[in-house]
Every structure is written in C-alpha cells, then in structure tokens.
Design a protein around this motif. Structure first.
Motif, short mmCIF file in Angstrom:
data_model
loop_
_atom_site.label_atom_id
_atom_site.label_comp_id
_atom_site.label_asym_id
_atom_site.label_seq_id
_atom_site.Cartn_x
_atom_site.Cartn_y
_atom_site.Cartn_z
N GLU A 249 0.82 -1.21 0.00
CA GLU A 249 0.00 0.00 0.00
C GLU A 249 0.86 1.27 0.00
O GLU A 249 0.57 2.23 -0.70
CB GLU A 249 -0.92 -0.01 1.24
CG GLU A 249 -1.90 1.14 1.28
CD GLU A 249 -2.95 0.96 2.37
OE1 GLU A 249 -2.73 0.13 3.27
OE2 GLU A 249 -3.97 1.66 2.30
N LEU A 252 2.15 2.98 -3.26
CA LEU A 252 1.25 3.70 -4.16
C LEU A 252 1.37 5.21 -3.96
O LEU A 252 1.59 5.65 -2.84
CB LEU A 252 -0.20 3.26 -3.90
CG LEU A 252 -0.50 1.79 -4.18
CD1 LEU A 252 -1.92 1.44 -3.76
CD2 LEU A 252 -0.30 1.46 -5.65
N HIS A 293 -4.04 4.22 -5.26
CA HIS A 293 -4.97 3.84 -4.21
C HIS A 293 -6.35 4.35 -4.60
O HIS A 293 -6.47 5.47 -5.11
CB HIS A 293 -4.52 4.48 -2.89
CG HIS A 293 -5.24 3.92 -1.70
ND1 HIS A 293 -6.54 4.26 -1.41
CD2 HIS A 293 -4.84 3.04 -0.75
CE1 HIS A 293 -6.91 3.61 -0.31
NE2 HIS A 293 -5.91 2.87 0.10
N PHE A 370 -3.26 -4.32 -4.00
CA PHE A 370 -2.34 -3.77 -3.00
C PHE A 370 -2.78 -4.29 -1.65
O PHE A 370 -3.93 -4.70 -1.45
CB PHE A 370 -2.34 -2.25 -3.02
CG PHE A 370 -3.58 -1.61 -2.46
CD1 PHE A 370 -3.68 -1.31 -1.10
CD2 PHE A 370 -4.66 -1.31 -3.29
CE1 PHE A 370 -4.83 -0.73 -0.58
CE2 PHE A 370 -5.82 -0.74 -2.77
CZ PHE A 370 -5.90 -0.45 -1.42
N VAL A 380 -6.18 -2.33 -7.04
CA VAL A 380 -5.73 -0.94 -7.20
C VAL A 380 -6.56 -0.28 -8.30
O VAL A 380 -7.30 -0.95 -9.03
CB VAL A 380 -4.24 -0.84 -7.60
CG1 VAL A 380 -3.36 -1.63 -6.65
CG2 VAL A 380 -4.02 -1.28 -9.02
#
Length: 423
Positions: A249, A252, A293, A370, A380
RNA sequence: GGAGAGAUGGCCGAGUGGUCGAAGGCGCCUUCCUGCUAAGAAGGUAUACGGGUGACUGUAUCGAGGGUUCGAAUCCCUCUCUCUCCGCCA
C-alpha cells in the motif's frame, strides 16, 4: 471487468450506470447474477462432498497404519459414488465459471458519476479551451503539403516499403520526432515517473489484462506464427508489468512512463480525415501509467490531466479539454478526458491525448492488488494517459507555426531539435 | 534449430504416495528482554472462491492442463517456461 460481488449487491446502480454508456444488453446483468447464484450453490455442494471424500481418505490412511484392512475395504466401497458426484459437480462448476467469465467480460466499465450522457463525440463536454488560434499567412498549407515542401515526411515512400499509414520521416522531420520523444520523456521524469522500455509485442494474457482482448482483435496487428500482438499503446505492456502482482500500500502511487511505437490497424477508416498524419498505422507515443490507491485515483487523474496540459502549453499549442460522454468513452474507462489541439490549416481539433481512470476494471482482470499492514488485498485503480502522441502534435506544429520564412520551432523544443526553423 | 537438466510460499531451499498448505533458513510484522551503532526470546506471516453477524470454517492451489489411486508436491501423459551445452546471429 466488473466484480461479480459488486454486481450482485448493487444491481440497480449497475444498470443505471450502464445506461449512461448506452449499453445495449442490460439483461446481461441479470444473467450474470443468475449464473453467479448457480455457481455458488454448486460450489457449496461440491465443497461438502469433497470434504466428505477427504475425510474418508484420511480415515483410510489411519486404518492402514493400524493394519485394519477389512475396515478399509468397507470405507472404500462408499468412495466410488463420492468420486462420481465430485466429477459431475466439478464439471458443472467449471462450466458455470466459464459461462460467467464469458458474460462478465462483455460488460463495459461503469462510468463515473460526472460522465455526461450522450451517444457520440458531439455530446462530449468541453471543459476548457486554452491558447489563441493563430492567424495564418495567406496560402497557408495543410501539414501534408508542408511535409512535402520541406521534405520532412514521405508518405509515398512509406507506402512503398510497408503500406499506407506507415510514413517515413526524413531529415529535420526525423529529428523532430526524436526531439519530441525526448522532451516528453524528460517532462515525465521531472514529474517523478520512472521510465521503462517495454516490449512492443505482447501475448494474449497481456491483451486480456488491459481489455483489448477478447473482442478487439481487429484493432491490433497479430503475429500468427508466434501468437503475439503488436501493441496499440504502451499502456498494454506497461500496465501488464504488474499483472498478478500484490504491491504494498505504501508504494502507491506507482508511476511509470515509456516511449514506444504504437500500431493500429484502424480497419474501416477512410477519407479526408485520415490524410497525412491525422491517422496512422504506426506512430510514436509517450505514455504515462499510474497505479493508484482507490481513495486517490481521481486526484491523480487531475494531476495527469494538468501534466498533459503543461506539455501543450510548453509547445504553445492551442488546445481544449473534453470530458467524454458515456457514448464516446472506451469500453474500459470510468472517466476520460481528451485533449485536442487546434490544427490551423485544416481548421480542425485533433485528439492528441486521452487520460483515463479505469478504477478496478483493468486491475480485476490483471489481478493487480495492493495490501496494507492489515486486511485483505484490494484491487488498485489503474490510470493512463498519452503524454503525448506525436503525429498530430507534429501536424499542428507545422500548420500553426508556418510563416513566410519557414516553420518556427517552439522555444521549449529548441534544446531538443537544436534548430529553430524548418526552412 | 539439436541435446540435456529443471520449475515448491516474498526469497533461498527440503520433501519417503497418507501424519504436507507444505521442514529449515532468510526477510517481514507484533510482543518481550537488554540502556547503547547490535544481539536475544516468543508468536505471527500465501491466494482465490464458498458458508457464518462474528470467532471461525469448507474447498482448491507446490509452472499449466489431464490421468492413475480410497488418497498425489511426490507416479504417468501433454503443454508452457527457465537454465546449461552445441548451432545460427544483432
């Protein structure tokens, strides 16, 4: 590809959104829901019987170790029918999954709430117009005549060695291509994109991942002997770098850019609108691709939009930005902005960039997810945009900047071309 | 193109047809301990699809697909890919 669970739980909304894209087979939604229902029921049955068979096999193992042969035989007598049921149910299940998949890939992406209704390019919303259309000299020429006059591009020669739509760039024409590519790449790098050089052929799985396959085979050149496709855009290989990947995560957004030639069959195109550089089978493009995201993807779409505009401003080209209507959007996009430059001699707007958010439509096909510190992996959002496609930029530069003394190169580009005039 | 070898979790790597969703190591996460650039201890750490409000639970997955078997990472077949050597070649 939309997620089945989402369709199941938001049926009304899905139908409403599909209507904005003028989707012709809304009954497909209910067919999908029905297939999914059958699929889940079949899986439950299959799982229960498999569990039973697994338990029996385990029990046989235990008994064998204890040497209890007669009891083993008694259990074995039952397993035959379990096996048959498993076979039948798993065949059913596979069939249902396949059907479901076949139906699912026919559903286009759902348009974002801001997408206007409409059926054609005429219904696109003009978001803004920037720059001043130049006053041309008397006897101004369209770019294909300028290209001939200054010996920049040879369409006939390309025709000879390959075919229509494969031009040969010569001298300053060729240098201008190289200059634009480098200019665009440098600008992308300055905006924190990592440059990649991907293959310009892709396999079927890649074509599926970004949504070109199935159904759009006709738009790509196909190498039958090796079952490879010439890429229609760098979006395909660059996005597919992340097929079957779970990213962290905190990584991103992931920003990649790349220059590639692009190949499009453009079957069915004809007429004056495809003259010169207006529409080609092979052209050069720098592409931006982002993995975002879900909470940030629309903000990122705006940033990409701004980035593309900054390129057009640097090149001093009058342009406008369109928000595509449902009917003019691609199968895969949720929201698309097109940038068009003004081509003064043709007195036409020409599309030079398309910037889109695909939300999870591609990532669901790509299995691109993610994962944060906790919780399940999530899909994503993928985005991409041309920054920029060359031919129409060249067309516009030639037409707009023509003077009595030749064609002026915009200042920002001179460090790359190393010449200020084409004359 | 010819010959041979191989494909196991984020990585390395073990694996006798049942006790293997998979040893061990590394990495990562959490907690504990120790006041010192670090080390140690304990636990956790794949994905998908089901069922359940939930704790949890079922099934599948050891390159892919088939087969043998009550039972397959392990045996058989097909395919794909990788590596090594030879050939050709930018």
């Amino acid at each position: 590809m939309l997620q089945v669970a989402y369709i199941r739980e938001n049926r009304a909304q899905v139908l409403e959104r599909l209507a904005v894209k003028n989707f012709k087979y809304p009954e497909l939604v209910d067919e999908i829901i029905k297939l999914d229902e059958d699929r889940r029921q079949t899986q439950s049955k299959l799982d229960a019987i498999s569990a039973e068979a697994n338990a029996a096999a385990k029990q046989i193992g235990d008994l064998m170790r204890q040497g209890k042969k007669e009891e083993v035989e008694a259990i074995k007598a039952n397993t035959g029918s379990l096996k048959e049921q498993i076979k039948t149910l798993s065949d059913q299940f596979n069939e249902l999954e396949q059907q479901l998949q076949q139906q699912l890939v026919q559903l286009p992406n759902l348009p974002h709430l801001s997408v206007p209704k409409g059926t054609s390019a005429d219904d696109n919303e003009i978001v803004l117009e920037h720059g001043i259309k130049p006053n041309l000299i008397a006897n101004a020429l369209p770019h294909w005549e300028l290209a001939a006059k200054y010996d920049l591009i040879d369409f006939e020669l390309g025709n000879k060695i390959a075919g229509a739509g494969f031009p040969v760039y010569k001298g300053k024409g060729a240098k201008l291509q190289r200059a634009l590519i480098n200019f665009f790449l440098d600008r992308a790098e300055a905006a924190d994109y990592r440059e990649v050089q991907p293959p310009i052929v892709v396999n079927e799985a890649s074509g599926f991942g970004t949504g070109q396959l199935p159904d759009k085979e006709g738009q790509m050149y196909h190498i039958g002997m090796d079952n490879l496709y010439l890429i229609p855009t760098a979006e395909v290989p660059i996005t597919n770098l992340y097929r079957d990947v779970i990213v962290k995560e905190e990584e991103l957004p992931i920003k990649n850019c790349g220059y590639t030639p692009c190949f499009r069959r453009e079957a069915g195109s004809y007429g004056a609108h495809v003259r010169g550089l207006n529409r080609l089978h092979q052209f050069d493009k720098v592409e931006l691709v982002q993995l975002a995201h879900p909470d940030q993807s629309y903000q990122i779409l705006d940033e990409m939009n701004t980035h593309v505009q900054s390129l057009l401003q640097a090149l001093e080209l009058p342009y406008r930005v369109l928000r595509l209507c449902g009917g003019d959007m691609s199968f895969t996009a949720s929201l698309t902005f097109d940038m068009e430059v003004w081509c003064a001699a043709q007195a036409r707007w020409l599309e030079v960039s398309s910037v889109s958010n695909f939300e999870t439509f591609q990532s669901n096909r790509l299995k691109l997810r993610f994962k944060g510190k906790e919780g399940k992996p999530q899909l994503v959002h993928t985005l991409n945009g041309s920054a920029l496609a060359l031919p129409r930029i060249v067309a516009s530069l030639l037409e707009n900047n023509q003077t009595e003394n030749g064609i002026r190169i915009p200042k920002a580009l001179v460090p790359y071309t190393k010449f200020e005039w084409i004359n």
